[in-house]
Design an enzyme around this catalytic site. Structure first.
Site, PDB file in Angstrom:
ATOM      1  N   ASN A 137       0.787  -1.670  -0.034  1.00 36.68           N
ATOM      2  CA  ASN A 137       0.109   0.090   0.401  1.00 36.68           C
ATOM      3  C   ASN A 137       1.048   1.824  -0.461  1.00 36.68           C
ATOM      4  OD1 ASN A 137       0.448   0.630   3.285  1.00 36.68           O
ATOM      5  ND2 ASN A 137       0.197  -1.408   3.136  1.00 36.68           N
TER       6      ASN A 137
ATOM      7  N   ASP B  54      -4.454  -7.049   4.960  1.00 40.56           N
ATOM      8  CA  ASP B  54      -5.411  -7.828   4.802  1.00 40.56           C
ATOM      9  C   ASP B  54      -5.114  -9.088   5.052  1.00 40.56           C
ATOM     10  OD1 ASP B  54      -6.368  -5.664   7.471  1.00 40.56           O
ATOM     11  OD2 ASP B  54      -7.420  -5.029   6.611  1.00 40.56           O
TER      12      ASP B  54
ATOM     13  N   LYS C 184       9.819 -16.744 -10.740  1.00 43.10           N
ATOM     14  CA  LYS C 184       9.205 -15.482 -11.093  1.00 43.10           C
ATOM     15  C   LYS C 184       7.571 -16.258 -11.912  1.00 43.10           C
ATOM     16  CE  LYS C 184       8.976 -11.443 -14.559  1.00 43.10           C
ATOM     17  NZ  LYS C 184       9.373 -11.199 -16.179  1.00 43.10           N
TER      18      LYS C 184
ATOM     19  N   PHE D 108      -4.390   3.410  14.479  1.00 42.57           N
ATOM     20  CA  PHE D 108      -5.304   4.135  13.674  1.00 42.57           C
ATOM     21  C   PHE D 108      -5.797   4.066  12.721  1.00 42.57           C
ATOM     22  CE2 PHE D 108      -1.937   8.664  13.173  1.00 42.57           C
ATOM     23  CZ  PHE D 108      -0.687   8.083  14.453  1.00 42.57           C
TER      24      PHE D 108
ATOM     25  N   LYS E 265     -11.205  -3.757  18.773  1.00 37.29           N
ATOM     26  CA  LYS E 265      -9.663  -4.098  18.887  1.00 37.29           C
ATOM     27  C   LYS E 265      -9.212  -3.676  20.566  1.00 37.29           C
ATOM     28  CE  LYS E 265      -8.798  -3.973  14.274  1.00 37.29           C
ATOM     29  NZ  LYS E 265      -7.868  -3.008  12.897  1.00 37.29           N
TER      30      LYS E 265
HETATM   31  O1  PMT Z   1       3.144   6.186   6.414  1.00 34.64           O
HETATM   32  P1  PMT Z   1       2.712   7.461   6.138  1.00 34.64           P
HETATM   33  O2  PMT Z   1       2.644   7.725   4.853  1.00 34.64           O
HETATM   34  O3  PMT Z   1       2.700   8.507   6.826  1.00 34.64           O
HETATM   35  O4  PMT Z   1       0.876   7.026   6.342  1.00 34.64           O
HETATM   36  C1  PMT Z   1       0.567   7.054   7.385  1.00 34.64           C
HETATM   37  C2  PMT Z   1      -0.832   6.232   7.481  1.00 34.64           C
HETATM   38  C3  PMT Z   1      -2.533   6.514   6.834  1.00 34.64           C
HETATM   39  C4  PMT Z   1      -0.349   4.843   7.116  1.00 34.64           C
HETATM   40  C5  PMT Z   1      -1.487   6.043   8.569  1.00 34.64           C
HETATM   41  O5  PMT Z   1      -2.185   7.621   9.494  1.00 34.64           O
HETATM   42  C6  PMT Z   1      -2.294   5.146   9.049  1.00 34.64           C
HETATM   43  O6  PMT Z   1      -3.386   5.984   9.044  1.00 34.64           O
HETATM   44  N1  PMT Z   1      -2.247   4.229   9.501  1.00 34.64           N
HETATM   45  C7  PMT Z   1      -3.395   2.696   9.449  1.00 34.64           C
HETATM   46  C8  PMT Z   1      -3.502   2.124   8.051  1.00 34.64           C
HETATM   47  C9  PMT Z   1      -4.340   1.449   9.013  1.00 34.64           C
HETATM   48  O7  PMT Z   1      -3.898   0.084   8.349  1.00 34.64           O
HETATM   49  O8  PMT Z   1      -5.400   1.130   8.953  1.00 34.64           O
HETATM   50  P2  PMT Z   1      -6.508   0.163   8.891  1.00 34.64           P
HETATM   51  O9  PMT Z   1      -7.968   1.514   9.782  1.00 34.64           O
HETATM   52  O10 PMT Z   1      -6.802  -0.813   8.123  1.00 34.64           O
HETATM   53  O11 PMT Z   1      -6.205  -0.607  10.655  1.00 34.64           O
HETATM   54  C10 PMT Z   1      -6.511   0.059  11.465  1.00 34.64           C
HETATM   55  C11 PMT Z   1      -5.456  -0.861  12.849  1.00 34.64           C
HETATM   56  O12 PMT Z   1      -5.404  -1.881  12.661  1.00 34.64           O
HETATM   57  C12 PMT Z   1      -4.127   0.342  12.552  1.00 34.64           C
HETATM   58  O13 PMT Z   1      -3.438   0.725  13.888  1.00 34.64           O
HETATM   59  C13 PMT Z   1      -3.042  -0.985  11.664  1.00 34.64           C
HETATM   60  O14 PMT Z   1      -1.929  -0.787  12.171  1.00 34.64           O
HETATM   61  C14 PMT Z   1      -4.760  -2.271  12.485  1.00 34.64           C
HETATM   62  N2  PMT Z   1      -4.025  -3.611  11.536  1.00 34.64           N
HETATM   63  C15 PMT Z   1      -4.752  -3.392  10.750  1.00 34.64           C
HETATM   64  C16 PMT Z   1      -4.633  -4.772  10.201  1.00 34.64           C
HETATM   65  C17 PMT Z   1      -4.073  -5.933  10.642  1.00 34.64           C
HETATM   66  N3  PMT Z   1      -4.108  -6.987  10.019  1.00 34.64           N
HETATM   67  N4  PMT Z   1      -3.556  -5.868  11.539  1.00 34.64           N
HETATM   68  C18 PMT Z   1      -2.907  -4.368  12.004  1.00 34.64           C
HETATM   69  O15 PMT Z   1      -2.380  -4.561  13.164  1.00 34.64           O
END
Ligand code: PMT
Length: 433
Positions: free
Chosen positions: A228, A297, A307, A341, A359
């Site tokens: 991503n 995810d 490849k 986040f 969570k």
């Molecule tokens: O890195 P930058 O370019 O500065 O951009 C910052 C950002 C946009 C990446 C950051 O601000 C941000 O939003 N990070 C969270 C991205 C994310 O994966 O969001 P989510 O809504 O999909 O996941 C929610 C939370 O669960 C996140 O804290 C994530 O780390 C966590 N997660 C998600 C999926 C997973 N399989 N395991 C996790 O721990």
């Protein structure tokens, strides 16, 4: 607030140099002792006499103009500063600082000093976003240099955009706040030092902070993968702010294009599974977890050893779920403060609060990743911070370093209050950039 502080003000050659006079005066009014070094270009815009009069100190412009035989001026100035503040900083001086050039009094002193350095850039909008300038600023950030963001508006060159020197009042406030929060304390030990936590007093002194940053990558074959747009900037800013507040920081970083901060334990990972293992191994001993990383995810069910060759018109890649690291942390939570986040493109609040509850988080930081001036890749972000009690704070568009600093202040307050998030305020707080 600045009584007894010695500030070395570096003035470089841009039209904003005239604003440095007001800055010098305001720093003096706050009680600081101000010494000024001007570059030769700065003297084209404003005279030495102005700064000499305002600072009540001699002004330095020439490395070889040694007036006192008992001292070497640039070493003396470098040694006695509690803070070096370069304002305005041109693209040229930022480049010299990043690459260690020392061809005048200011850049020589900057190399000689061990004092903390702050830089307030001012330049044309196109220069400010030029990849060379952005890269040089990233290099300096990774060395602990703090940036006071320029403002947007009409520039002297006729363009409208970002590049105008931050207002002198704003710079003075920034400096005062930095000193008030323990800035200027002894520098951190080198990266990897055993106990970074004892190096510098601050809001997170003695706390262990674990930060994840960047995007994970999930390989399809040896040369192709799913990932991503995360640049790592937000997570790096959190790690840097936690370090500056005295914490012992572990930074677990996936794929990133940015330079990580120094003075933290850096662990590089590739996949979500790698990140999960690295996080879990350290969770027990951690006080605060900030999960800024964008974790994939799903991952391909099969990872080809070689490849993949072109075959039919369509290729179907089967994916399977990755573990949700944050959810697992929430399930195993003991005393840790958990901050997630939420990257959303719609219904920010609803989705963020759903993740917070599902969570078992203490806080969730929601950002709108459909924007181009915030979220992924940008140096700035606009976020809403929620606890189980609802909205805690809205931080309008500002530097990611500011978002990180404020977020960690909230975390530190919650820890001091025994982990209890603040109640939803009657009037929502907001931090002006
Ligand atoms: O890195 P930058 O370019 O500065 O951009 C910052 C950002 C946009 C990446 C950051 O601000 C941000 O939003 N990070 C969270 C991205 C994310 O994966 O969001 P989510 O809504 O999909 O996941 C929610 C939370 O669960 C996140 O804290 C994530 O780390 C966590 N997660 C998600 C999926 C997973 N399989 N395991 C996790 O721990």
């Amino acid at each position: 607030m600045l009584q007894g502080k010695s500030i070395l003000l570096g003035v470089t050659g841009g039209i904003a140099a005239y604003k440095a006079a007001a800055l010098c005066s305001k720093l003096k009014q706050e009680g600081a002792e101000v010494h000024v070094i001007m570059t030769a270009s700065a003297t084209q815009f404003i005279s030495e006499l102005t700064f000499q009069t305002l600072s009540r100190q001699p002004v330095y412009t020439d490395t070889f103009d040694e007036r006192d035989p008992s001292a070497v001026s640039h070493i003396d100035l470098a040694d006695h500063a509690d803070l070096v503040l370069v304002a305005p900083a041109t693209a040229n001086v930022i480049a010299k600082m990043a690459h260690g050039l020392a061809d005048d009094m200011l850049t020589t002193t900057l190399l000689a000093t061990t004092a903390p350095v702050m830089v307030a850039p001012a330049m044309n909008v196109h220069m400010y976003v030029h990849p060379a300038v952005v890269h040089n600023m990233d290099i300096l950030r990774s060395r602990g240099v703090r940036f006071i963001e320029p403002e947007e508006g009409l520039l002297a060159c006729g363009y409208t955009g970002k590049g105008r020197l931050a207002g002198p009042e704003h710079i003075v406030e920034y400096v005062k706040r930095w000193f008030a929060e323990g800035g200027g304390e002894p520098a951190l030990p080198p990266a990897g030092a055993a106990d970074q936590g004892s190096a510098r007093p601050g809001l997170l002194q003695g706390k262990r902070v674990l930060v994840t940053a960047g995007g994970t990558i999930e390989r399809i074959d040896p040369v192709r993968y799913i990932t991503n747009d995360s640049s790592g900037k937000m997570g790096f800013a959190v790690a840097e702010a936690a370090r500056d507040m005295g914490a012992c920081v572990t930074l677990i970083a996936g794929q990133t294009q940015s330079v990580p901060p120094e003075g933290v334990e850096l662990i590089r990972v590739e996949t979500a599974l790698d990140m999960r293992n690295a996080v879990m191994a350290r969770y027990e001993d951690t006080d605060i977890v900030v999960k800024t990383a964008a974790v994939a995810d799903y991952r391909p069910v099969h990872r080809a050893a070689h490849k993949l060759k072109k075959t039919g018109e369509r290729l179907v890649i089967e994916l399977e779920r990755n573990p949700d690291i944050l959810q697992e942390l929430g399930e195993k939570k003991k005393n840790q403060l958990l901050i997630g986040f939420a990257a959303e493109t719609e219904q920010l609040e609803q989705y963020a609060l759903d993740k917070l509850a599902r969570k078992n988080l203490d806080y969730i930081v929601a950002n709108d990743v459909s924007r181009t001036d915030a979220g992924f890749g940008s140096d700035r972000n606009e976020v809403h911070i929620y606890s189980k009690n609802g909205l805690v704070e809205r931080i309008p568009l500002t530097a990611k370093s500011e978002v990180a600093r404020r977020l960690l202040q909230i975390a530190a307050q919650a820890i001091a209050a025994g982990g209890e998030p603040p109640s939803m305020p009657d009037e929502v707080q907001s931090l002006e950039p």
